[in-house]
Design an enzyme around this catalytic site. Structure first.
Site, mmCIF file in Angstrom:
data_model
loop_
_atom_site.group_PDB
_atom_site.id
_atom_site.type_symbol
_atom_site.label_atom_id
_atom_site.label_comp_id
_atom_site.label_asym_id
_atom_site.label_seq_id
_atom_site.Cartn_x
_atom_site.Cartn_y
_atom_site.Cartn_z
ATOM 1 N N ARG A 74 -6.668 3.035 -4.088
ATOM 2 C CA ARG A 74 -7.896 3.204 -3.006
ATOM 3 C C ARG A 74 -8.386 4.379 -3.034
ATOM 4 O O ARG A 74 -9.497 4.700 -2.731
ATOM 5 C CB ARG A 74 -7.761 2.602 -1.635
ATOM 6 N N GLU A 111 5.738 1.456 3.779
ATOM 7 C CA GLU A 111 6.240 0.311 5.062
ATOM 8 C C GLU A 111 6.496 -0.809 4.543
ATOM 9 O O GLU A 111 6.747 -1.792 5.034
ATOM 10 C CB GLU A 111 4.995 0.202 5.802
#
Length: 222
Positions: A74, A111
């Site tokens: 991104r 994460e």
């Protein structure tokens, strides 16, 4: 731009941030209940342009930089228009094995779990160049730490990491929480001097996506 306007535009969760946040829905995805989807504002040209303008204005009038680096994937969407607006070169930091003449960072944790290292081309940065690292979201800081390592390895200096979204719950959670600690990670990596700035935190990201019938969490990592 006046000092007051700068504060409104650049402050985390300020008026501009809250308007943009209204276009970032969250989904249950990759095994987590709130996956924030920047596709919400990418589909709206005026909002996307607003994000680019805010980032460009911040670095045009503030922290001096020589190049913009973006993280796969991104950061490749956000970084190039910001670099173009500033008239600066754009540098790709990619997954390993995707570019020639590269060095690769150590594996890092996110994460979602442990990932293989990122890569940068050996001649991408002029020695001493001041580099801004761009990504869409910072959580545990694992991906950013890999990027900082790479920029330093090829002779650059990361002056700041900038993201649209920051999950503040990972900045310095208590040991009892069991959450990864970004502050301690940066300390352990010797990169505590690199600031992280983000426009929006999870505190104002309150738009729950309307899931279609039959929605399935088909994320690759859980």
């Amino acid at each position: 731009m006046s000092a007051e306007n700068c504060e409104n535009v650049y402050s985390q969760d300020g008026p501009a941030a809250r308007e943009i946040a209204s276009h970032i829905p969250y989904f249950p995805f990759k095994g987590i209940p709130r996956f924030y989807d920047i596709g919400g504002f990418l589909s709206k040209p005026k909002v996307f342009q607003r994000v680019v303008d805010i980032f460009a204005e911040r670095y045009r009038n503030g922290v001096p930089i020589d190049a913009v680096a973006g993280l796969d994937a991104r950061g490749f969407i956000l970084g190039p228009p910001i670099a173009l607006a500033l008239g600066l070169p754009f540098i790709m930091i990619r997954k390993a094995g995707k570019m020639p003449n590269t060095i690769t960072s150590a594996p890092y944790k996110t994460e979602y779990g442990t990932r293989a290292g990122m890569s940068i081309q050996k001649d991408a940065i002029t020695k001493g160049s001041r580099v801004l690292v761009i990504d869409d979201l910072v959580a545990t800081g694992g991906t950013l730490s890999a990027a900082i390592e790479l920029v330093k390895a090829v002779g650059g200096v990361v002056v700041e990491c900038a993201c649209v979204v920051e999950l503040k719950m990972f900045i310095n959670p208590s040991p009892e929480s069991g959450l990864p600690n970004r502050t301690k990670l940066f300390e352990n990596c010797g990169i505590s001097d690199v600031p992280v700035w983000a426009l929006i935190s999870e505190e104002v990201l309150q738009v729950e996506a309307e899931l279609p019938d039959g929605y399935v969490d088909d994320g690759e990592e859980h």
